[in-house]
Design a protein around this motif. Structure first.
Motif, PDB file in Angstrom:
ATOM      1  N   PHE A 192       0.837  -1.193   0.000  1.00 48.44           N
ATOM      2  CA  PHE A 192       0.000   0.000   0.000  1.00 48.44           C
ATOM      3  C   PHE A 192       0.880   1.255   0.000  1.00 48.44           C
ATOM      4  O   PHE A 192       1.769   1.402   0.848  1.00 48.44           O
ATOM      5  CB  PHE A 192      -0.912   0.026   1.225  1.00 48.44           C
ATOM      6  CG  PHE A 192      -1.880   1.180   1.199  1.00 48.44           C
ATOM      7  CD1 PHE A 192      -2.972   1.154   0.353  1.00 48.44           C
ATOM      8  CD2 PHE A 192      -1.671   2.307   1.987  1.00 48.44           C
ATOM      9  CE1 PHE A 192      -3.857   2.225   0.295  1.00 48.44           C
ATOM     10  CE2 PHE A 192      -2.549   3.373   1.940  1.00 48.44           C
ATOM     11  CZ  PHE A 192      -3.638   3.335   1.090  1.00 48.44           C
ATOM     12  N   PRO A 193       0.656   2.196  -0.952  1.00 46.39           N
ATOM     13  CA  PRO A 193       1.488   3.400  -1.064  1.00 46.39           C
ATOM     14  C   PRO A 193       1.072   4.483  -0.071  1.00 46.39           C
ATOM     15  O   PRO A 193       0.561   5.531  -0.448  1.00 46.39           O
ATOM     16  CB  PRO A 193       1.245   3.830  -2.510  1.00 46.39           C
ATOM     17  CG  PRO A 193      -0.155   3.390  -2.797  1.00 46.39           C
ATOM     18  CD  PRO A 193      -0.343   2.096  -2.040  1.00 46.39           C
ATOM     19  N   GLU A 194       1.309   4.246   1.207  1.00 49.94           N
ATOM     20  CA  GLU A 194       0.850   5.192   2.226  1.00 49.94           C
ATOM     21  C   GLU A 194       1.583   6.528   2.179  1.00 49.94           C
ATOM     22  O   GLU A 194       1.137   7.516   2.777  1.00 49.94           O
ATOM     23  CB  GLU A 194       0.989   4.592   3.627  1.00 49.94           C
ATOM     24  CG  GLU A 194       2.420   4.284   4.042  1.00 49.94           C
ATOM     25  CD  GLU A 194       2.504   3.935   5.522  1.00 49.94           C
ATOM     26  OE1 GLU A 194       1.692   4.451   6.300  1.00 49.94           O
ATOM     27  OE2 GLU A 194       3.388   3.156   5.880  1.00 49.94           O
ATOM     28  N   PRO A 260       9.912   3.170  10.160  1.00 53.86           N
ATOM     29  CA  PRO A 260      11.018   3.142   9.192  1.00 53.86           C
ATOM     30  C   PRO A 260      10.577   2.791   7.786  1.00 53.86           C
ATOM     31  O   PRO A 260      11.135   3.299   6.814  1.00 53.86           O
ATOM     32  CB  PRO A 260      11.976   2.090   9.767  1.00 53.86           C
ATOM     33  CG  PRO A 260      11.169   1.304  10.729  1.00 53.86           C
ATOM     34  CD  PRO A 260      10.135   2.225  11.271  1.00 53.86           C
ATOM     35  N   GLN A 261       9.568   1.925   7.661  1.00 53.80           N
ATOM     36  CA  GLN A 261       9.083   1.601   6.327  1.00 53.80           C
ATOM     37  C   GLN A 261       8.483   2.829   5.654  1.00 53.80           C
ATOM     38  O   GLN A 261       8.709   3.072   4.467  1.00 53.80           O
ATOM     39  CB  GLN A 261       8.046   0.473   6.395  1.00 53.80           C
ATOM     40  CG  GLN A 261       8.636  -0.893   6.652  1.00 53.80           C
ATOM     41  CD  GLN A 261       7.625  -2.005   6.511  1.00 53.80           C
ATOM     42  OE1 GLN A 261       6.419  -1.781   6.599  1.00 53.80           O
ATOM     43  NE2 GLN A 261       8.090  -3.224   6.303  1.00 53.80           N
ATOM     44  N   TYR A 262       7.718   3.598   6.403  1.00 55.20           N
ATOM     45  CA  TYR A 262       7.114   4.807   5.859  1.00 55.20           C
ATOM     46  C   TYR A 262       8.189   5.814   5.442  1.00 55.20           C
ATOM     47  O   TYR A 262       8.101   6.428   4.365  1.00 55.20           O
ATOM     48  CB  TYR A 262       6.175   5.442   6.881  1.00 55.20           C
ATOM     49  CG  TYR A 262       5.592   6.761   6.433  1.00 55.20           C
ATOM     50  CD1 TYR A 262       4.556   6.805   5.501  1.00 55.20           C
ATOM     51  CD2 TYR A 262       6.092   7.970   6.913  1.00 55.20           C
ATOM     52  CE1 TYR A 262       4.030   8.010   5.069  1.00 55.20           C
ATOM     53  CE2 TYR A 262       5.572   9.180   6.492  1.00 55.20           C
ATOM     54  CZ  TYR A 262       4.540   9.195   5.571  1.00 55.20           C
ATOM     55  OH  TYR A 262       4.027  10.396   5.143  1.00 55.20           O
ATOM     56  N   LEU A 263       9.206   5.980   6.262  1.00 56.61           N
ATOM     57  CA  LEU A 263      10.268   6.935   5.950  1.00 56.61           C
ATOM     58  C   LEU A 263      11.018   6.529   4.685  1.00 56.61           C
ATOM     59  O   LEU A 263      11.384   7.381   3.872  1.00 56.61           O
ATOM     60  CB  LEU A 263      11.230   7.042   7.130  1.00 56.61           C
ATOM     61  CG  LEU A 263      10.652   7.682   8.399  1.00 56.61           C
ATOM     62  CD1 LEU A 263      11.666   7.622   9.537  1.00 56.61           C
ATOM     63  CD2 LEU A 263      10.223   9.125   8.140  1.00 56.61           C
ATOM     64  N   VAL A 264      11.245   5.228   4.516  1.00 59.53           N
ATOM     65  CA  VAL A 264      11.912   4.744   3.305  1.00 59.53           C
ATOM     66  C   VAL A 264      11.050   5.016   2.075  1.00 59.53           C
ATOM     67  O   VAL A 264      11.543   5.460   1.030  1.00 59.53           O
ATOM     68  CB  VAL A 264      12.233   3.239   3.422  1.00 59.53           C
ATOM     69  CG1 VAL A 264      12.685   2.681   2.070  1.00 59.53           C
ATOM     70  CG2 VAL A 264      13.301   3.000   4.468  1.00 59.53           C
ATOM     71  N   LYS A 265       9.742   4.765   2.204  1.00 62.45           N
ATOM     72  CA  LYS A 265       8.830   5.033   1.090  1.00 62.45           C
ATOM     73  C   LYS A 265       8.830   6.521   0.725  1.00 62.45           C
ATOM     74  O   LYS A 265       8.828   6.892  -0.451  1.00 62.45           O
ATOM     75  CB  LYS A 265       7.416   4.591   1.460  1.00 62.45           C
ATOM     76  CG  LYS A 265       7.228   3.097   1.602  1.00 62.45           C
ATOM     77  CD  LYS A 265       5.812   2.795   2.086  1.00 62.45           C
ATOM     78  CE  LYS A 265       5.610   1.334   2.399  1.00 62.45           C
ATOM     79  NZ  LYS A 265       4.260   1.071   2.956  1.00 62.45           N
ATOM     80  N   ARG A 266       8.808   7.362   1.736  1.00 65.43           N
ATOM     81  CA  ARG A 266       8.802   8.806   1.507  1.00 65.43           C
ATOM     82  C   ARG A 266      10.087   9.240   0.809  1.00 65.43           C
ATOM     83  O   ARG A 266      10.049  10.052  -0.130  1.00 65.43           O
ATOM     84  CB  ARG A 266       8.666   9.546   2.825  1.00 65.43           C
ATOM     85  CG  ARG A 266       7.266   9.519   3.407  1.00 65.43           C
ATOM     86  CD  ARG A 266       6.314  10.426   2.645  1.00 65.43           C
ATOM     87  NE  ARG A 266       6.707  11.821   2.727  1.00 65.43           N
ATOM     88  CZ  ARG A 266       6.206  12.791   1.969  1.00 65.43           C
ATOM     89  NH1 ARG A 266       5.320  12.483   1.030  1.00 65.43           N
ATOM     90  NH2 ARG A 266       6.595  14.037   2.117  1.00 65.43           N
ATOM     91  N   ARG A 268      12.060   7.449  -1.089  1.00 67.77           N
ATOM     92  CA  ARG A 268      12.061   6.958  -2.475  1.00 67.77           C
ATOM     93  C   ARG A 268      11.159   7.803  -3.365  1.00 67.77           C
ATOM     94  O   ARG A 268      11.473   8.055  -4.524  1.00 67.77           O
ATOM     95  CB  ARG A 268      11.615   5.491  -2.508  1.00 67.77           C
ATOM     96  CG  ARG A 268      12.657   4.520  -1.990  1.00 67.77           C
ATOM     97  CD  ARG A 268      12.106   3.111  -1.930  1.00 67.77           C
ATOM     98  NE  ARG A 268      13.117   2.151  -1.523  1.00 67.77           N
ATOM     99  CZ  ARG A 268      12.859   0.891  -1.204  1.00 67.77           C
ATOM    100  NH1 ARG A 268      11.599   0.441  -1.264  1.00 67.77           N
ATOM    101  NH2 ARG A 268      13.843   0.081  -0.838  1.00 67.77           N
ATOM    102  N   SER A 269      10.027   8.229  -2.803  1.00 64.51           N
ATOM    103  CA  SER A 269       9.108   9.048  -3.590  1.00 64.51           C
ATOM    104  C   SER A 269       9.696  10.426  -3.884  1.00 64.51           C
ATOM    105  O   SER A 269       9.409  11.025  -4.933  1.00 64.51           O
ATOM    106  CB  SER A 269       7.775   9.198  -2.854  1.00 64.51           C
ATOM    107  OG  SER A 269       7.915   9.998  -1.677  1.00 64.51           O
TER     108      SER A 269
END
Length: 272
Positions: A192-194, A260-266, A268-269
């Motif tokens: 999911f792209p939160e 940490p998963q959210y921060l990595v996604k952010r 990368r975006s």
């Protein structure tokens, strides 16, 4: 393969949680996929198989610890008394009928299965056969709930907006027509792209427009009062969840991983 998430959960965040003075209440929503012995050559975190004997051990542990299963419809503003757990299965593989359901039935547990309707009585999904409508009707009569997992199981974020709406509506309509009852719950396929706030707002609104009451995602964490009903967090479970790790997830010691998963996604975006 070593699992840094397991090590940190058991040896750091689990003891830290026990020392914390703040309220750590929450309802674990377990995310399963396939109950089978099929080999997976991916990192343990990404595996979707749970061995039948491991699944039986996990359900036995829940029963021994006094957990009761509740449905997604029971996730109200007030958390249920006692130990509650929600059990969900994505994709609708046929092994749910042959392997998972007999074990659930043994302990009087309920579950929700999310169907990608294009694969019901169709081509295998990811090389695995899926449930038939006859099996689904039988399971429904035995107390298993069914929700939508889209029609063709796409990464919705990659589709045009009208196609997303069609995926949400078509699967819901098919299941309702086949079972003769309303479908209230939806499970988002893939990661999911939160980190995408615009998309989150769009998908939540369209789920409501399509008539869904709740939506679950792959975002890690337990359910807490006040959470967005269309973007509910879950806990991924597979054969790697031994009793110690499984218990730590149930108690909330795995919730740390979301940050940490959210921060990595952010990140990368931002750089993409």
């Amino acid at each position: 393969m070593s699992r840094i998430d397991r090590l940190l959960t058991i040896y750091y965040f689990n003891p830290l949680r026990r020392l914390a003075l703040t309220n750590q209440s929450g309802i674990p929503i377990l995310m399963y996929h396939s109950i089978s012995s099929a080999e997976e050559r991916v990192h343990p975190y990404y595996r979707i198989n749970t061995l039948p004997e491991v699944f039986a051990d996990q359900m036995r542990f829940l029963a021994r610890q006094g957990y009761k299963t509740i449905g997604l419809e029971e996730l109200t503003a007030k958390e249920p008394d006692g130990k509650s757990v929600v059990i969900t299965f994505d994709d609708g593989y046929s092994d749910f009928y042959f392997k998972a359901f007999p074990i659930l039935e043994r302990y009087g547990f309920r579950a929700t299965v999310f169907l990608a309707t294009a694969y019901v009585e169709g081509e295998p999904f990811s090389g695995r056969p899926c449930l038939t409508w006859k099996q689904i009707r039988e399971l429904s009569g035995a107390g298993i709930a069914f929700g939508s997992h889209t029609h063709t199981h796409p990464q919705l974020r990659n589709l045009e907006r009208p196609a997303i709406v069609q995926e949400l509506k078509r699967s819901k309509e098919i299941i309702e027509d086949r079972l003769g009852s309303a479908v209230a719950h939806f499970s988002y396929p893939y990661r999911f792209p939160e980190e995408d706030e615009e998309f989150k707002s769009f998908i939540a609104e369209e789920l409501i427009n399509a008539g869904y009451i709740r939506g679950v995602t792959t975002v890690i964490g337990r359910y807490r009062t006040g959470d967005n009903q269309m973007l509910i967090k879950r806990l991924p479970i597979n054969s790697e969840d031994d009793e110690t790790f499984f218990d730590a997830k149930l108690e909330g010691s795995y919730d740390w991983l979301r940050t940490p998963q959210y921060l990595v996604k952010r990140l990368r975006s931002i750089v993409s």
